[in-house]
Design a protein around this motif. Sequence first.
Motif, PDB file in Angstrom:
ATOM      1  N   TYR A 224       0.862  -1.226  -0.096  1.00 47.85           N
ATOM      2  CA  TYR A 224       0.161  -0.123  -0.021  1.00 47.85           C
ATOM      3  C   TYR A 224       0.879   1.102  -0.026  1.00 47.85           C
ATOM      4  CZ  TYR A 224      -3.324   3.503   1.452  1.00 47.85           C
ATOM      5  OH  TYR A 224      -4.182   4.532   1.676  1.00 47.85           O
ATOM      6  N   ILE A 225       1.649   1.304   0.928  1.00 45.81           N
ATOM      7  CA  ILE A 225       2.722   2.397   0.870  1.00 45.81           C
ATOM      8  C   ILE A 225       3.386   2.793  -0.544  1.00 45.81           C
ATOM      9  CG2 ILE A 225       4.892   3.100   1.913  1.00 45.81           C
ATOM     10  CD1 ILE A 225       4.056   2.026   4.506  1.00 45.81           C
ATOM     11  N   ASN A 226       3.923   1.557  -1.067  1.00 44.87           N
ATOM     12  CA  ASN A 226       4.832   1.609  -2.351  1.00 44.87           C
ATOM     13  C   ASN A 226       3.746   2.202  -3.278  1.00 44.87           C
ATOM     14  OD1 ASN A 226       7.086   0.803  -1.348  1.00 44.87           O
ATOM     15  ND2 ASN A 226       6.750  -1.337  -1.846  1.00 44.87           N
ATOM     16  N   ARG A 227       2.434   1.757  -3.181  1.00 42.07           N
ATOM     17  CA  ARG A 227       1.571   2.051  -4.267  1.00 42.07           C
ATOM     18  C   ARG A 227       1.242   3.685  -4.184  1.00 42.07           C
ATOM     19  NH1 ARG A 227      -3.759  -1.038  -3.813  1.00 42.07           N
ATOM     20  NH2 ARG A 227      -2.378  -2.879  -4.677  1.00 42.07           N
ATOM     21  N   ILE A 228       1.247   4.271  -3.020  1.00 42.38           N
ATOM     22  CA  ILE A 228       1.152   5.590  -2.831  1.00 42.38           C
ATOM     23  C   ILE A 228       2.323   6.398  -3.220  1.00 42.38           C
ATOM     24  CG2 ILE A 228       1.053   7.479  -1.182  1.00 42.38           C
ATOM     25  CD1 ILE A 228      -0.490   5.461   0.596  1.00 42.38           C
ATOM     26  N   ALA A 229       3.345   5.917  -3.235  1.00 41.57           N
ATOM     27  CA  ALA A 229       4.658   6.538  -3.593  1.00 41.57           C
ATOM     28  C   ALA A 229       4.737   6.436  -5.020  1.00 41.57           C
ATOM     29  CB  ALA A 229       5.957   5.879  -3.068  1.00 41.57           C
TER      30      ALA A 229
ATOM     31  N   GLU B 100       2.956  20.744  -3.586  1.00 41.03           N
ATOM     32  CA  GLU B 100       1.299  20.352  -3.091  1.00 41.03           C
ATOM     33  C   GLU B 100       1.122  18.963  -2.660  1.00 41.03           C
ATOM     34  OE1 GLU B 100      -0.959  21.284  -6.720  1.00 41.03           O
ATOM     35  OE2 GLU B 100      -0.019  23.378  -6.703  1.00 41.03           O
ATOM     36  N   ILE B 101       2.029  18.125  -2.443  1.00 42.14           N
ATOM     37  CA  ILE B 101       1.784  17.048  -1.695  1.00 42.14           C
ATOM     38  C   ILE B 101       1.790  16.936  -0.422  1.00 42.14           C
ATOM     39  CG2 ILE B 101       2.925  14.512  -1.785  1.00 42.14           C
ATOM     40  CD1 ILE B 101       3.912  14.971  -4.512  1.00 42.14           C
ATOM     41  N   GLN B 102       0.836  16.302   0.369  1.00 46.31           N
ATOM     42  CA  GLN B 102       0.773  16.184   1.840  1.00 46.31           C
ATOM     43  C   GLN B 102       1.961  15.546   2.140  1.00 46.31           C
ATOM     44  OE1 GLN B 102       0.327  12.919   3.503  1.00 46.31           O
ATOM     45  NE2 GLN B 102      -0.068  13.887   5.556  1.00 46.31           N
ATOM     46  N   PHE B 103       2.478  16.050   3.610  1.00 45.50           N
ATOM     47  CA  PHE B 103       3.974  15.791   4.164  1.00 45.50           C
ATOM     48  C   PHE B 103       4.360  14.411   4.084  1.00 45.50           C
ATOM     49  CE2 PHE B 103       6.519  14.798   7.595  1.00 45.50           C
ATOM     50  CZ  PHE B 103       7.564  15.212   7.286  1.00 45.50           C
ATOM     51  N   ILE B 104       3.447  13.356   4.456  1.00 43.96           N
ATOM     52  CA  ILE B 104       3.753  12.076   4.598  1.00 43.96           C
ATOM     53  C   ILE B 104       3.927  11.680   3.118  1.00 43.96           C
ATOM     54  CG2 ILE B 104       3.138   9.639   5.474  1.00 43.96           C
ATOM     55  CD1 ILE B 104       1.779  10.980   7.746  1.00 43.96           C
ATOM     56  N   LYS B 105       3.072  12.006   2.205  1.00 48.76           N
ATOM     57  CA  LYS B 105       3.197  11.407   1.096  1.00 48.76           C
ATOM     58  C   LYS B 105       4.507  12.014   0.524  1.00 48.76           C
ATOM     59  CE  LYS B 105      -1.829  10.727  -0.183  1.00 48.76           C
ATOM     60  NZ  LYS B 105      -3.013  10.924  -0.987  1.00 48.76           N
TER      61      LYS B 105
ATOM     62  N   TRP C  88       7.378  12.751   1.836  1.00 51.75           N
ATOM     63  CA  TRP C  88       8.455  11.890   2.409  1.00 51.75           C
ATOM     64  C   TRP C  88       8.403  10.583   1.769  1.00 51.75           C
ATOM     65  CZ3 TRP C  88       8.620   7.293   5.104  1.00 51.75           C
ATOM     66  CH2 TRP C  88       9.835   7.003   5.560  1.00 51.75           C
ATOM     67  N   LEU C  89       7.444   9.769   1.479  1.00 52.10           N
ATOM     68  CA  LEU C  89       7.336   8.663   0.718  1.00 52.10           C
ATOM     69  C   LEU C  89       7.908   8.543  -0.855  1.00 52.10           C
ATOM     70  CD1 LEU C  89       4.252   7.205   1.694  1.00 52.10           C
ATOM     71  CD2 LEU C  89       6.151   6.327   2.674  1.00 52.10           C
ATOM     72  N   VAL C  90       7.716   9.682  -1.620  1.00 52.88           N
ATOM     73  CA  VAL C  90       7.914  10.114  -2.926  1.00 52.88           C
ATOM     74  C   VAL C  90       9.568  10.479  -2.899  1.00 52.88           C
ATOM     75  CG1 VAL C  90       7.689  11.593  -4.705  1.00 52.88           C
ATOM     76  CG2 VAL C  90       5.868  10.740  -3.675  1.00 52.88           C
ATOM     77  N   ARG C  91      10.067  11.039  -1.876  1.00 58.39           N
ATOM     78  CA  ARG C  91      11.516  11.369  -1.777  1.00 58.39           C
ATOM     79  C   ARG C  91      12.280  10.150  -1.424  1.00 58.39           C
ATOM     80  NH1 ARG C  91      15.367  14.926  -3.221  1.00 58.39           N
ATOM     81  NH2 ARG C  91      14.474  16.512  -1.970  1.00 58.39           N
ATOM     82  N   LYS C  92      11.774   9.435  -0.726  1.00 63.68           N
ATOM     83  CA  LYS C  92      12.513   8.011  -0.322  1.00 63.68           C
ATOM     84  C   LYS C  92      12.429   7.164  -1.708  1.00 63.68           C
ATOM     85  CE  LYS C  92      12.045   4.122   2.633  1.00 63.68           C
ATOM     86  NZ  LYS C  92      11.494   3.586   3.728  1.00 63.68           N
ATOM     87  N   ARG C  93      11.176   7.048  -2.355  1.00 63.72           N
ATOM     88  CA  ARG C  93      11.196   6.001  -3.755  1.00 63.72           C
ATOM     89  C   ARG C  93      12.158   6.705  -4.772  1.00 63.72           C
ATOM     90  NH1 ARG C  93       8.411   2.234  -6.049  1.00 63.72           N
ATOM     91  NH2 ARG C  93       8.198   2.594  -8.257  1.00 63.72           N
ATOM     92  N   LEU C  94      12.059   8.058  -4.976  1.00 65.65           N
ATOM     93  CA  LEU C  94      12.908   8.859  -5.885  1.00 65.65           C
ATOM     94  C   LEU C  94      14.340   8.319  -5.533  1.00 65.65           C
ATOM     95  CD1 LEU C  94      12.996  10.732  -8.234  1.00 65.65           C
ATOM     96  CD2 LEU C  94      13.024  12.728  -6.784  1.00 65.65           C
ATOM     97  N   SER C  95      14.776   8.384  -4.331  1.00 64.59           N
ATOM     98  CA  SER C  95      16.034   8.325  -4.029  1.00 64.59           C
ATOM     99  C   SER C  95      16.581   6.857  -4.317  1.00 64.59           C
ATOM    100  CB  SER C  95      16.457   8.571  -2.452  1.00 64.59           C
ATOM    101  OG  SER C  95      17.680   8.372  -2.036  1.00 64.59           O
ATOM    102  N   LYS C  96      15.621   6.046  -4.038  1.00 61.31           N
ATOM    103  CA  LYS C  96      15.921   4.379  -4.383  1.00 61.31           C
ATOM    104  C   LYS C  96      16.146   4.291  -5.759  1.00 61.31           C
ATOM    105  CE  LYS C  96      13.988  -0.102  -3.424  1.00 61.31           C
ATOM    106  NZ  LYS C  96      12.914  -0.870  -2.975  1.00 61.31           N
ATOM    107  N   LEU C  97      15.267   4.946  -6.559  1.00 61.07           N
ATOM    108  CA  LEU C  97      15.386   4.955  -7.849  1.00 61.07           C
ATOM    109  C   LEU C  97      16.836   5.409  -8.603  1.00 61.07           C
ATOM    110  CD1 LEU C  97      11.874   5.733  -9.222  1.00 61.07           C
ATOM    111  CD2 LEU C  97      12.896   3.334  -9.125  1.00 61.07           C
ATOM    112  N   LEU C  98      17.164   6.355  -8.087  1.00 56.13           N
ATOM    113  CA  LEU C  98      18.331   6.887  -8.616  1.00 56.13           C
ATOM    114  C   LEU C  98      19.593   6.210  -7.949  1.00 56.13           C
ATOM    115  CD1 LEU C  98      17.615  10.746  -7.906  1.00 56.13           C
ATOM    116  CD2 LEU C  98      17.518   9.541 -10.040  1.00 56.13           C
ATOM    117  N   THR C  99      19.605   5.740  -7.055  1.00 57.21           N
ATOM    118  CA  THR C  99      20.644   4.757  -6.395  1.00 57.21           C
ATOM    119  C   THR C  99      20.709   3.694  -7.165  1.00 57.21           C
ATOM    120  OG1 THR C  99      20.583   5.998  -4.344  1.00 57.21           O
ATOM    121  CG2 THR C  99      21.612   3.654  -4.410  1.00 57.21           C
ATOM    122  N   LYS C 100      19.759   2.982  -7.338  1.00 64.11           N
ATOM    123  CA  LYS C 100      19.589   2.025  -8.104  1.00 64.11           C
ATOM    124  C   LYS C 100      20.159   2.066  -9.816  1.00 64.11           C
ATOM    125  CE  LYS C 100      16.498  -2.023  -9.760  1.00 64.11           C
ATOM    126  NZ  LYS C 100      15.105  -2.171 -10.058  1.00 64.11           N
TER     127      LYS C 100
END
Length: 294
Positions: A219-224, A265-270, A272-284
């Motif tokens: 569910y969290i990954n889907r939101i991100a 315009e994205i809510q704070f928790i979302k 944070w999740l997007v930033r985390k996913r983006l960082s993971k993609l760039l590192t990969k």
Amino acid sequence: MAQYNVCMFAHNEQDNIKTSIMSVLEQTSEALNTFYLIANGCNDDTVAIANQIKQQSFAKMQVVELAIGDKCNAWNHYMHQLNPAADVHFFVDADVNFSDQCFDQMANHLMATGAQTVTIAGMPLSGRNRAFYESLVKERSCFFGNLYGLKHSAIERIQSCPFRLPMGLNWIDSFLTKAINTDLSFGVDNLPNRVTYLDGVGYRFEKLSPFSANEISIYINRIARYELGKIQEKYLDALPLEQWPANMHVINQQIDENFATDASEIQFIKRWLVRKRLSKLLTKHRQAELKAQS
């Protein structure tokens, strides 16, 4: 009776794949030409389970293995490499099951429509937000990757462009909906009558449990994915189709550099999740480049 293919995309779906494959087997008829299971980047037992079912009970099934774990790449492969003939081509996910004889019903209904109607959306038949997603189909001509069908004329149009989904693209359903409804022009307004549907005919899925750590992670990954996809969409909308990249890495870098603005315009928790996913993609991506150079 309209002849059709079914293409299922699967990435590490060993827990769901048998149920979904058997649902395709049960809800198709002699009108099925070929069922393609495109296993992309699987490192679990998805392929082994699929091959076992093929040998035991599903002669019309073909298992296609791709090394890259990317749904966009798998979609492109079907469109531009497999190029199979059929009146209608269905695309489905590997974690859903299907209503009674939905493929025959949807194929025949789609082929009975006018030339301008090239897609049929499977209707959501379960889920907490079922009514909302039904409204997207009926009021905004949306369709979802869980289940939709394209006339062969739409496949030929995609191949003639040629239109490809960039690898690493997140919000895929939104891009395909826009592509079909604008006939690949990606204009602001939908063309009329591009998408049809049948009430009560579609797909079901199991609700995610709030008590399962694995399902919470899904569910969290889907939101991100969805939120990052919305930002990616703005960058692709600014480019003509001919300039779309083969993959989203450069655009992801631009999003990373402009994150404060792009995600404002994205809510704070979302956010944070997007930033985390983006960082993971760039590192990969960086790790893959280093591996290729070594």
